[in-house]
Design a protein around this motif. Structure first.
Motif, short mmCIF file in Angstrom:
data_model
loop_
_atom_site.label_atom_id
_atom_site.label_comp_id
_atom_site.label_asym_id
_atom_site.label_seq_id
_atom_site.Cartn_x
_atom_site.Cartn_y
_atom_site.Cartn_z
N LEU A 129 1.05 -1.18 -0.10
CA LEU A 129 0.07 -0.12 -0.11
C LEU A 129 0.78 1.18 -0.15
O LEU A 129 0.55 2.14 -0.59
N LYS A 130 1.93 1.22 0.77
CA LYS A 130 2.81 2.30 0.75
C LYS A 130 3.39 2.56 -0.71
O LYS A 130 3.67 3.58 -1.15
N ASP A 159 2.95 10.32 -9.70
CA ASP A 159 2.19 10.63 -10.78
C ASP A 159 1.96 9.29 -11.92
O ASP A 159 2.08 9.55 -13.04
N TYR A 214 0.67 6.00 -13.96
CA TYR A 214 -0.28 5.98 -14.80
C TYR A 214 -1.55 5.39 -14.11
O TYR A 214 -1.43 4.23 -13.32
N CYS A 215 -2.60 5.96 -14.36
CA CYS A 215 -4.08 5.68 -13.36
C CYS A 215 -4.38 4.22 -13.38
O CYS A 215 -4.59 3.50 -12.19
N ILE A 216 -4.49 3.53 -14.49
CA ILE A 216 -4.42 2.07 -14.58
C ILE A 216 -3.67 1.39 -13.85
O ILE A 216 -3.97 0.21 -13.12
N VAL A 260 1.80 1.72 -3.36
CA VAL A 260 0.75 2.55 -4.30
C VAL A 260 0.83 4.10 -3.79
O VAL A 260 0.67 4.95 -4.84
N ILE A 261 0.91 4.29 -2.65
CA ILE A 261 0.79 5.79 -2.51
C ILE A 261 1.98 6.49 -3.15
O ILE A 261 1.67 7.52 -3.62
N VAL A 286 1.13 7.07 -6.61
CA VAL A 286 0.17 8.25 -7.00
C VAL A 286 1.10 9.66 -6.66
O VAL A 286 0.94 10.65 -7.55
N GLU A 287 2.15 9.70 -5.75
CA GLU A 287 2.82 10.98 -5.50
C GLU A 287 3.73 11.15 -6.69
O GLU A 287 4.13 12.37 -7.17
N ILE A 321 -3.98 -1.27 -6.83
CA ILE A 321 -5.03 -1.31 -5.31
C ILE A 321 -5.69 -2.77 -5.50
O ILE A 321 -5.92 -3.17 -4.32
N VAL A 337 -2.11 2.15 -11.09
CA VAL A 337 -2.54 2.61 -9.76
C VAL A 337 -3.66 1.57 -9.35
O VAL A 337 -3.76 0.79 -8.44
N ILE A 338 -4.69 1.58 -10.21
CA ILE A 338 -5.82 0.74 -9.69
C ILE A 338 -5.63 -0.70 -9.96
O ILE A 338 -5.84 -1.49 -9.01
#
Lengths: 89, 89, 89, 89
Positions: free
Chosen positions: A17-18, A27, A29-31, A20-21, A24-25, A37, A33-34
């Motif tokens: 999870l860290k 930047d 790619y959205c997919i 993943v954070i 996001v920090e 998760i 990150v999903i």
């Protein structure tokens, strides 16, 4: 799954999870990150299945073999509830 | 959901997960631990839905309005994939 | 997944569900019934993923390439919504 | 949830599924079809939770209070398995 296995896995998931954070920090790619998760969720599912297994083989056996019908009822109701919730998360 | 909201929520979830680890260390009741894990998963679902929403309204629009059919295909395929995976976790 | 594949799969699932009903009528073992219900759900997940894929490659492309920003917004919002719901069922 | 409630609910779901098939035959909007499929899945989840509840309060109590440790183990293992699967469908 005993307590130390549960703890070890949860700490691995915390590390995940860290990560993943951090993604996001930075930047990411959205997919991506999903997907990470979803991997964390999948790992959490395995942990909760392991905890339930442990619970069934300890508290549940004790309660059902015990003399208190209310306790028995309570313990079984909890299992139904977490099962129903498992369908939703 | 913009990046700072995503980050804030993920950090809250990290705190929640640390709480779950503490519960296991302190030998909390199994069912309570499972319920907290399910709450963490539910929160993660909300974050990934927010990220997807953001993604649809940025990269996906750009790709579909762009000139590259391969890029368009790739972007749409990814959405199908995370949707299919969402059904499983 | 085109319409005829979707239809064929849904009809197979209908047959599967009729089988589950028969199992209950014939007093089958609870766990076997639950497993079959879970198999039906897994098959339904595949169908809805197929339908979404089809939708992305037709209506969504049309809407995003079209001139109506409200229509575009509507179409993207729907995808977020079914994704969020997919996490719950 | 007793057998007649289970049957009644499953037959309602069968009717719901037939409605979904009709929607596809009549070329309904993709997202509406997906939403109806998700509603069917949600209803199936409720049925399987009801069946598990019934099972816990009958077979599981009998097995755990019985003399056969293998039978006890088998019954508990099944619950872990359907719980793990519930997380995935």
């Amino acid at each position: 799954m005993n307590e130390s296995t549960t703890l070890r896995r949860l700490k691995t998931i915390e590390g995940h999870l860290k990560g993943v954070i951090r993604m996001v920090e930075e930047d990411a790619y959205c997919i991506d990150v999903i997907r990470q998760i979803q991997a964390v969720e999948s790992a959490l599912n395995k942990v909760s299945a392991g905890i339930l297994d442990e619970h069934l083989n300890s508290c549940v056996i004790t309660a059902i073999q015990g003399d208190d019908p209310k306790e028995r009822e309570r313990v079984l109701k909890e299992i139904s509830e977490v099962f129903e919730m498992a369908n939703k998360v």
